[in-house]
Scaffold this active site. Sequence first.
Site, short mmCIF file in Angstrom:
data_model
loop_
_atom_site.label_atom_id
_atom_site.label_comp_id
_atom_site.label_asym_id
_atom_site.label_seq_id
_atom_site.Cartn_x
_atom_site.Cartn_y
_atom_site.Cartn_z
N HIS A 1 -8.56 -6.17 6.80
CA HIS A 1 -8.42 -5.20 7.88
C HIS A 1 -8.75 -5.85 9.21
O HIS A 1 -9.86 -6.29 9.44
CB HIS A 1 -9.28 -3.93 7.71
CG HIS A 1 -8.46 -2.70 7.97
ND1 HIS A 1 -8.10 -2.31 9.22
CD2 HIS A 1 -7.86 -1.84 7.13
CE1 HIS A 1 -7.34 -1.24 9.14
NE2 HIS A 1 -7.16 -0.94 7.89
N HIS B 1 0.87 -1.19 0.00
CA HIS B 1 0.00 0.00 0.00
C HIS B 1 0.90 1.23 0.00
O HIS B 1 1.18 1.80 1.06
CB HIS B 1 -0.89 -0.04 1.25
CG HIS B 1 -1.99 0.95 1.26
ND1 HIS B 1 -3.21 0.70 1.83
CD2 HIS B 1 -2.06 2.22 0.80
CE1 HIS B 1 -3.99 1.77 1.71
NE2 HIS B 1 -3.31 2.70 1.09
N GLU C 1 -2.43 -1.65 -3.47
CA GLU C 1 -3.63 -0.94 -3.05
C GLU C 1 -3.29 0.52 -2.75
O GLU C 1 -2.15 0.86 -2.41
CB GLU C 1 -4.26 -1.61 -1.83
CG GLU C 1 -3.35 -1.67 -0.62
CD GLU C 1 -3.96 -2.43 0.55
OE1 GLU C 1 -4.68 -3.40 0.35
OE2 GLU C 1 -3.66 -2.03 1.69
N1 PXP Z 1 -6.94 -4.10 3.07
C1 PXP Z 1 -6.76 -2.78 2.92
C2 PXP Z 1 -7.50 -2.08 1.83
C3 PXP Z 1 -5.90 -2.08 3.77
O1 PXP Z 1 -5.73 -0.75 3.60
C4 PXP Z 1 -5.20 -2.77 4.78
C5 PXP Z 1 -4.25 -2.02 5.67
O2 PXP Z 1 -3.23 -1.44 4.92
C6 PXP Z 1 -5.42 -4.16 4.88
C7 PXP Z 1 -6.30 -4.78 4.02
C8 PXP Z 1 -4.72 -4.97 5.91
O3 PXP Z 1 -5.17 -4.63 7.19
P1 PXP Z 1 -4.38 -5.15 8.47
O4 PXP Z 1 -3.02 -4.54 8.42
O5 PXP Z 1 -5.22 -4.69 9.62
O6 PXP Z 1 -4.33 -6.65 8.35
#
Ligand code: PXP
Length: 237
Positions: free
Chosen positions: A190, A43, A70
């Site tokens: 997330h 990301h 992402e």
């Molecule tokens: N999906 C997206 C769109 C995210 O922005 C993030 C965090 O960067 C994640 C998944 C992963 O989340 P986590 O770090 O809480 O596992």
Amino acid sequence: MTRLSVNINKVATLRNARGGDVPNVVKVALDCEKFGADGITVHPRPDERHIRKSDVYDLRPLLHTEFNTEGYPAPEFIDLVLKVKPHQVTLVPDSPAQLTSNAGWDTKKNQAFLTEVLEEFNNAGIRTSVFVSTDTEMIEYAAKAGADRVELYTEPYATAYPQGEEAAVAPFVEAAKIARGLGLGLNAGHDLSLVNLNYFYKNIPWLDEVSIGHALICDALYLGLERTIQEYKNCLR
Ligand code: PXP
């Protein structure tokens, strides 16, 4: 099969803390693959506070599994993705200063913008995914805008899980059915963790992919990366 995509942003954060190249982000990504990850997620943010643009370029030719990039589709991000051509791009509505993504898109309000951006990526042969809440209308408008998949924002599931897993997962099962009915692929991410992942998977076994960073990297401090990845994979069986 539900794929495990490991988000390696935290690894880059650790590296950046000292300004050198330890831990090496590419090596960690390749080790994640060796230990069983089905994909790698990054990301990049405009301030490059964790993953840098150069990391995205470095990773692309070396990865053997699916590469998911992402971010918020600002012109710089769009340009990067079109150059690097990852397997998948996930559009996230976060502002540059945001600590972490904390909401899905309002796909209705942003329909024209998303349609335009998704078309650009679709034309480049990059699979597209749009980060959304479980709101039916948001999923419907993601489909209308031309997304291949939606990624369900699972923070509300993770937060509600300790109070009652059935109630926590119920809106996600409904949303997953709506996405399936619209012919959309389904990702989730997330705050998924070793505590809540298996229950989520058991209730939505047609999930295409989960993208997990924070909890997985934290678990690796105790369990080691290899065992951690295997334990997350076990949650997807
Ligand atoms: N999906 C997206 C769109 C995210 O922005 C993030 C965090 O960067 C994640 C998944 C992963 O989340 P986590 O770090 O809480 O596992």
